[in-house]
Scaffold this motif. Sequence first.
Motif, PDB file in Angstrom:
ATOM      1  N   LEU A 109       0.866  -1.189   0.291  1.00 29.89           N
ATOM      2  CA  LEU A 109      -0.132  -0.048  -0.066  1.00 29.89           C
ATOM      3  C   LEU A 109       0.932   1.191  -0.160  1.00 29.89           C
ATOM      4  O   LEU A 109       0.371   2.433   0.453  1.00 29.89           O
ATOM      5  N   GLY A 110       2.113   1.063  -0.376  1.00 26.78           N
ATOM      6  CA  GLY A 110       2.902   2.457  -0.679  1.00 26.78           C
ATOM      7  C   GLY A 110       3.732   3.027   0.197  1.00 26.78           C
ATOM      8  O   GLY A 110       4.197   4.050   0.300  1.00 26.78           O
ATOM      9  N   CYS A 111       3.796   2.354   1.549  1.00 24.15           N
ATOM     10  CA  CYS A 111       4.730   2.936   2.567  1.00 24.15           C
ATOM     11  C   CYS A 111       6.136   2.770   2.295  1.00 24.15           C
ATOM     12  O   CYS A 111       6.410   1.998   1.248  1.00 24.15           O
ATOM     13  N   HIS A 132      12.289  -3.709   5.965  1.00 19.74           N
ATOM     14  CA  HIS A 132      10.989  -4.140   6.392  1.00 19.74           C
ATOM     15  C   HIS A 132      10.084  -2.983   6.333  1.00 19.74           C
ATOM     16  O   HIS A 132      10.468  -1.987   6.716  1.00 19.74           O
ATOM     17  N   CYS A 133       9.077  -3.310   5.737  1.00 20.23           N
ATOM     18  CA  CYS A 133       7.918  -2.258   5.658  1.00 20.23           C
ATOM     19  C   CYS A 133       7.184  -2.310   7.078  1.00 20.23           C
ATOM     20  O   CYS A 133       6.587  -3.163   7.609  1.00 20.23           O
ATOM     21  N   PRO A 134       7.179  -1.082   7.621  1.00 18.63           N
ATOM     22  CA  PRO A 134       6.540  -1.029   8.933  1.00 18.63           C
ATOM     23  C   PRO A 134       4.935  -1.041   8.883  1.00 18.63           C
ATOM     24  O   PRO A 134       4.430  -1.263  10.236  1.00 18.63           O
ATOM     25  N   CYS A 135       4.380  -0.840   7.752  1.00 14.79           N
ATOM     26  CA  CYS A 135       3.032  -0.464   7.964  1.00 14.79           C
ATOM     27  C   CYS A 135       2.149  -1.828   8.212  1.00 14.79           C
ATOM     28  O   CYS A 135       1.306  -2.196   8.790  1.00 14.79           O
ATOM     29  N   HIS A 136       2.643  -3.186   7.239  1.00 17.98           N
ATOM     30  CA  HIS A 136       2.083  -4.294   7.564  1.00 17.98           C
ATOM     31  C   HIS A 136       3.021  -5.371   7.522  1.00 17.98           C
ATOM     32  O   HIS A 136       2.612  -6.587   7.109  1.00 17.98           O
ATOM     33  N   GLY A 137       4.339  -5.058   7.432  1.00 21.93           N
ATOM     34  CA  GLY A 137       5.189  -6.276   7.696  1.00 21.93           C
ATOM     35  C   GLY A 137       5.707  -6.992   6.533  1.00 21.93           C
ATOM     36  O   GLY A 137       6.284  -7.865   6.773  1.00 21.93           O
ATOM     37  N   SER A 138       5.551  -6.294   5.199  1.00 24.81           N
ATOM     38  CA  SER A 138       6.366  -7.146   4.295  1.00 24.81           C
ATOM     39  C   SER A 138       7.832  -6.931   4.207  1.00 24.81           C
ATOM     40  O   SER A 138       8.275  -5.789   4.868  1.00 24.81           O
ATOM     41  N   ILE A 139       8.485  -7.853   3.786  1.00 23.28           N
ATOM     42  CA  ILE A 139       9.869  -7.930   3.947  1.00 23.28           C
ATOM     43  C   ILE A 139      10.501  -8.166   2.590  1.00 23.28           C
ATOM     44  O   ILE A 139       9.749  -8.896   1.957  1.00 23.28           O
TER      45      ILE A 139
HETATM   46  S1  FES Z   1       2.428  -0.785   2.774  1.00 19.35           S
HETATM   47 FE1  FES Z   1       3.954  -2.109   3.030  1.00 19.35          FE
HETATM   48  S2  FES Z   1       3.358  -3.908   3.800  1.00 19.35           S
HETATM   49 FE2  FES Z   1       1.386  -2.921   3.779  1.00 19.35          FE
END
Ligand code: FES
Length: 183
Positions: A109-111, A132-139
């Motif tokens: 979602l663009g973080c 590590h994307c802090p918004c929903h944990g994607s790595i």
């Molecule tokens: S925006 Fe990066 S995991 Fe959701």
Amino acid sequence: MEASRRDFMQYVVGAFGAVAAVGAAYPILKSLGPNAAAALQSKVDYDVSQLKPMDVRVTSWKGFPVFVMMLPTPFNWNGPERNNKYKNHNRDILGNHNVYAIIGKCTHLGCIPLWKPDGDSAMNPSNVPVFHCPCHGSIYTPWGDNISGPAPLPLGIPPQALNGNTLEIGTPGFVKKFWDPYT
Ligand code: FES
């Protein structure tokens, strides 16, 4: 004779009218095009001489946040590779280059993902360097290949060339075309 002179004058008046119309339309057309600032951003030269291995710096290109990376050489990756149809996609595109740029915008979602050079507790083994994307944990791997979490695609890669210590972002080089996960 009179008639042909009248025709000639009509042509002249018509020609002036056409020039005036183009002149009036030009500022309107120009205002619709990309502005000068956006055009400037379509190529960004980044001096990588100050980077050390494992450094990541942030710049921008065409309005995207961009990570400028420097990996050690050699660099041994002990983490998982990838779990989507673009298996090792980014790693393949970037080849053996240890200095490169990738788009810093999560494909979920663009973080903006965070660089964790010492690893992240969400990973096993946790000492593997990742984004590590802090918004929903994607790595993502250091090349931007997504390895876990909800992100469906790798991070984008701008076209780029390395010229001495200058990474030319937006210039076709060792990456020729924009790999844009959104298109
Ligand atoms: S925006 Fe990066 S995991 Fe959701």
